[in-house]
Design a protein around this motif. Structure first.
Motif, PDB file in Angstrom:
ATOM      1  N   ALA A   2       0.851  -1.179   0.000  1.00  0.00           N
ATOM      2  CA  ALA A   2       0.000   0.000   0.000  1.00  0.00           C
ATOM      3  C   ALA A   2       0.892   1.236   0.000  1.00  0.00           C
ATOM      4  O   ALA A   2       1.744   1.390   0.874  1.00  0.00           O
ATOM      5  CB  ALA A   2      -0.919   0.006   1.209  1.00  0.00           C
ATOM      6  N   ARG A   3       0.705   2.110  -0.987  1.00  0.00           N
ATOM      7  CA  ARG A   3       1.505   3.330  -1.115  1.00  0.00           C
ATOM      8  C   ARG A   3       0.664   4.504  -0.610  1.00  0.00           C
ATOM      9  O   ARG A   3      -0.339   4.860  -1.231  1.00  0.00           O
ATOM     10  CB  ARG A   3       1.926   3.539  -2.562  1.00  0.00           C
ATOM     11  CG  ARG A   3       2.695   2.363  -3.172  1.00  0.00           C
ATOM     12  CD  ARG A   3       2.799   2.529  -4.683  1.00  0.00           C
ATOM     13  NE  ARG A   3       1.466   2.605  -5.285  1.00  0.00           N
ATOM     14  CZ  ARG A   3       1.230   3.048  -6.520  1.00  0.00           C
ATOM     15  NH1 ARG A   3       2.237   3.462  -7.286  1.00  0.00           N
ATOM     16  NH2 ARG A   3      -0.005   3.074  -6.993  1.00  0.00           N
ATOM     17  N   ILE A   4       1.089   5.101   0.489  1.00  0.00           N
ATOM     18  CA  ILE A   4       0.304   6.141   1.137  1.00  0.00           C
ATOM     19  C   ILE A   4       1.023   7.484   1.022  1.00  0.00           C
ATOM     20  O   ILE A   4       2.165   7.623   1.469  1.00  0.00           O
ATOM     21  CB  ILE A   4       0.057   5.816   2.620  1.00  0.00           C
ATOM     22  CG1 ILE A   4      -0.403   4.363   2.795  1.00  0.00           C
ATOM     23  CG2 ILE A   4      -0.944   6.799   3.207  1.00  0.00           C
ATOM     24  CD1 ILE A   4      -1.681   4.004   2.089  1.00  0.00           C
ATOM     25  N   ALA A   5       0.346   8.468   0.446  1.00  0.00           N
ATOM     26  CA  ALA A   5       0.876   9.826   0.380  1.00  0.00           C
ATOM     27  C   ALA A   5       0.494  10.558   1.658  1.00  0.00           C
ATOM     28  O   ALA A   5      -0.688  10.644   2.003  1.00  0.00           O
ATOM     29  CB  ALA A   5       0.320  10.556  -0.842  1.00  0.00           C
ATOM     30  N   VAL A   6       1.493  11.077   2.372  1.00  0.00           N
ATOM     31  CA  VAL A   6       1.274  11.701   3.675  1.00  0.00           C
ATOM     32  C   VAL A   6       1.636  13.180   3.593  1.00  0.00           C
ATOM     33  O   VAL A   6       2.733  13.547   3.175  1.00  0.00           O
ATOM     34  CB  VAL A   6       2.123  11.012   4.760  1.00  0.00           C
ATOM     35  CG1 VAL A   6       1.902  11.684   6.114  1.00  0.00           C
ATOM     36  CG2 VAL A   6       1.781   9.526   4.846  1.00  0.00           C
ATOM     37  N   ASP A   7       0.710  14.018   4.021  1.00  0.00           N
ATOM     38  CA  ASP A   7       0.901  15.466   4.057  1.00  0.00           C
ATOM     39  C   ASP A   7       1.691  15.832   5.306  1.00  0.00           C
ATOM     40  O   ASP A   7       1.167  15.807   6.417  1.00  0.00           O
ATOM     41  CB  ASP A   7      -0.473  16.143   4.058  1.00  0.00           C
ATOM     42  CG  ASP A   7      -0.404  17.648   4.228  1.00  0.00           C
ATOM     43  OD1 ASP A   7       0.696  18.226   4.070  1.00  0.00           O
ATOM     44  OD2 ASP A   7      -1.464  18.253   4.517  1.00  0.00           O
ATOM     45  N   GLY A 123      -1.517   8.050 -10.092  1.00  0.00           N
ATOM     46  CA  GLY A 123      -1.130   6.661  -9.903  1.00  0.00           C
ATOM     47  C   GLY A 123       0.176   6.456  -9.169  1.00  0.00           C
ATOM     48  O   GLY A 123       0.685   5.332  -9.125  1.00  0.00           O
ATOM     49  N   GLU A 124       0.716   7.503  -8.546  1.00  0.00           N
ATOM     50  CA  GLU A 124       1.963   7.370  -7.802  1.00  0.00           C
ATOM     51  C   GLU A 124       1.724   6.926  -6.363  1.00  0.00           C
ATOM     52  O   GLU A 124       2.661   6.520  -5.667  1.00  0.00           O
ATOM     53  CB  GLU A 124       2.726   8.695  -7.814  1.00  0.00           C
ATOM     54  CG  GLU A 124       3.183   9.123  -9.205  1.00  0.00           C
ATOM     55  CD  GLU A 124       3.978  10.422  -9.168  1.00  0.00           C
ATOM     56  OE1 GLU A 124       4.387  10.829  -8.061  1.00  0.00           O
ATOM     57  OE2 GLU A 124       4.186  11.012 -10.235  1.00  0.00           O
ATOM     58  N   ALA A 125       0.504   7.034  -5.893  1.00  0.00           N
ATOM     59  CA  ALA A 125       0.149   6.612  -4.540  1.00  0.00           C
ATOM     60  C   ALA A 125      -1.247   6.005  -4.583  1.00  0.00           C
ATOM     61  O   ALA A 125      -2.016   6.239  -5.516  1.00  0.00           O
ATOM     62  CB  ALA A 125       0.194   7.788  -3.563  1.00  0.00           C
ATOM     63  N   ASP A 126      -1.558   5.220  -3.544  1.00  0.00           N
ATOM     64  CA  ASP A 126      -2.849   4.543  -3.479  1.00  0.00           C
ATOM     65  C   ASP A 126      -3.842   5.254  -2.567  1.00  0.00           C
ATOM     66  O   ASP A 126      -5.047   4.997  -2.648  1.00  0.00           O
ATOM     67  CB  ASP A 126      -2.662   3.108  -2.963  1.00  0.00           C
ATOM     68  CG  ASP A 126      -1.729   2.300  -3.849  1.00  0.00           C
ATOM     69  OD1 ASP A 126      -1.928   2.299  -5.078  1.00  0.00           O
ATOM     70  OD2 ASP A 126      -0.795   1.667  -3.305  1.00  0.00           O
ATOM     71  N   ALA A 127      -3.348   6.120  -1.688  1.00  0.00           N
ATOM     72  CA  ALA A 127      -4.227   6.793  -0.728  1.00  0.00           C
ATOM     73  C   ALA A 127      -3.553   8.044  -0.210  1.00  0.00           C
ATOM     74  O   ALA A 127      -2.326   8.197  -0.310  1.00  0.00           O
ATOM     75  CB  ALA A 127      -4.574   5.855   0.431  1.00  0.00           C
ATOM     76  N   VAL A 128      -4.361   8.932   0.361  1.00  0.00           N
ATOM     77  CA  VAL A 128      -3.890  10.184   0.951  1.00  0.00           C
ATOM     78  C   VAL A 128      -4.227  10.187   2.432  1.00  0.00           C
ATOM     79  O   VAL A 128      -5.332   9.796   2.829  1.00  0.00           O
ATOM     80  CB  VAL A 128      -4.567  11.403   0.286  1.00  0.00           C
ATOM     81  CG1 VAL A 128      -4.153  12.704   0.995  1.00  0.00           C
ATOM     82  CG2 VAL A 128      -4.235  11.472  -1.188  1.00  0.00           C
ATOM     83  N   VAL A 129      -3.290  10.660   3.257  1.00  0.00           N
ATOM     84  CA  VAL A 129      -3.557  10.888   4.678  1.00  0.00           C
ATOM     85  C   VAL A 129      -3.113  12.307   5.017  1.00  0.00           C
ATOM     86  O   VAL A 129      -1.974  12.687   4.724  1.00  0.00           O
ATOM     87  CB  VAL A 129      -2.809   9.880   5.581  1.00  0.00           C
ATOM     88  CG1 VAL A 129      -2.987  10.250   7.056  1.00  0.00           C
ATOM     89  CG2 VAL A 129      -3.305   8.468   5.328  1.00  0.00           C
ATOM     90  N   SER A 130      -4.017  13.074   5.632  1.00  0.00           N
ATOM     91  CA  SER A 130      -3.678  14.437   6.025  1.00  0.00           C
ATOM     92  C   SER A 130      -4.368  14.787   7.328  1.00  0.00           C
ATOM     93  O   SER A 130      -5.512  14.392   7.563  1.00  0.00           O
ATOM     94  CB  SER A 130      -4.101  15.443   4.950  1.00  0.00           C
ATOM     95  OG  SER A 130      -3.829  16.779   5.375  1.00  0.00           O
ATOM     96  N   ALA A 131      -3.669  15.530   8.177  1.00  0.00           N
ATOM     97  CA  ALA A 131      -4.251  16.070   9.401  1.00  0.00           C
ATOM     98  C   ALA A 131      -4.406  17.579   9.281  1.00  0.00           C
ATOM     99  O   ALA A 131      -4.545  18.275  10.285  1.00  0.00           O
ATOM    100  CB  ALA A 131      -3.380  15.721  10.607  1.00  0.00           C
TER     101      ALA A 131
END
Length: 344
Positions: A2-7, A123-131
């Motif tokens: 799982a590739r997660i993009a994190v802010d 398509g470089e990540a599968d999901a985004v996570v941001s707070a």
């Protein structure tokens, strides 16, 4: 995987808390890969603390920081409104320098959440996570990933433990002033989520209000029971009636509780604080301080601005789990069923 993009710049105590959460997430799950979006210096702290093997699961997209005059999570949705990729003013593609932004325009500073959304869109990540700012995240996701047909306003869904199990509460912050149609859409989103993620057959839907007697609540709450009762909901779900705040703790009456984002956010934060200071209804079942954005074409998890490192790690774990389940496409498929109001 799982590739997660994190802010990295999302949150009241960013980037330190986000760095802590990213480290915890990588070390806890060997199948998680992170795409860190934000200041290169902060991302370097994550890389320096990891073993060489773990370091290979982390990539960095550098950014120049916050816009001049920005105060982090206090940004309004309009100040970070994202255009669709390819349109005028769209989020720029990561360049050879690792920075995100418009080529040739060093004065244009990209927000981390917009760049993270772009990574999913491309398509470089599968999901985004941001707070970060909820409004900015919802706006960026809706415009950058697109909304599902029939979904005018996406909703944030949180999963809460109850004395008898768990329930889905939505909306918890995306739409503070919904109309009847928006609340009906939220009910459809919530039961589709419960069916796919919690594997429930015929989820039960409750409407949050100030009493269980007929006619309780404001105009919106008085209008909704008839609409929910006549609606044909996905996954064979059915409307079971009005619920109060205490029912959210006790459980048993509904698998999905629907309300406006203003009320839902207050209830969610109150319960989370109570569980953190005392104990949740079931020992050890502490809910992650994160919610899933439903109604957009991608996996997006929004953590609280006041989230801790473990909270961020839990949000990343939630995003990874949703991706591995194929939850978003499955929920979207259920939402594609015709929205029919049964004629009496």
């Amino acid at each position: 995987m799982a590739r997660i993009a994190v802010d990295l710049l999302g949150g009241d105590e960013s980037p330190a808390v986000v760095v802590d959460g990213a480290l915890r997430a990588v070390q806890a799950d060997p199948a998680v890969h992170l795409l860190l979006v934000g200041p290169v210096e902060a991302a370097g702290e994550v890389l320096a603390a990891l073993s060489p093997d773990d370091r290979g699961r982390v990539r960095v997209i550098g950014s120049l920081g916050r816009r001049p005059g920005s105060t982090g999570t206090a940004e309004t949705p309009g100040s970070t409104e994202a255009e669709r990729p390819g349109s005028t003013g769209a989020v720029g593609r990561a360049g050879s320098t690792g920075a995100v932004g418009r080529p040739g325009n060093a004065g244009w500073i990209e927000s981390g959440v917009r760049a993270a959304v772009l990574a999913v869109a491309e398509g470089e990540a599968d999901a985004v996570v941001s707070a970060g700012s909820t409004g900015a995240t919802v706006t960026s996701a809706a415009l950058g990933l697109g909304r599902w047909p029939g979904v005018r306003r996406p909703a944030l869904a949180a999963v809460l433990p109850t004395a008898t199990g768990r329930l889905v509460l939505l909306d918890v912050g995306a739409t503070v002033d919904p109309d009847e149609r928006a609340l009906l859409t939220q009910a459809r989103l919530g039961v589709a989520y419960a069916s796919v993620v919690h594997e429930l057959t015929a989820p039960r839907v409750g409407l949050l209000t100030i009493g269980t007697e007929r006619g309780k609540g404001d105009r919106l709450r008085r209008a909704m029971p008839a609409l929910l009762g006549d609606a044909r909901l996905p996954a064979g779900a059915r409307y079971t009636g009005l619920v109060e705040g205490g029912d959210v703790v006790i459980g048993g009456g509904a698998d999905v509780v629907v309300t406006d984002g203003f009320t839902g956010n207050i209830l969610l934060k109150g319960l989370e604080t109570a569980y953190a200071r005392t104990a949740p209804p079931r020992e050890g079942d502490v809910p992650p301080r994160a919610a899933t954005l439903l109604g957009v074409s991608g996996t997006v998890v929004v953590c609280h601005g006041a989230a801790s490192g473990p909270d961020l790690a839990a949000g990343i774990a939630l995003a990874a789990d949703l991706h591995r389940r194929g939850a978003v496409p499955a929920i979207a498929a259920l939402m594609s069923e015709p929205e029919v109001i049964d004629e009496q």
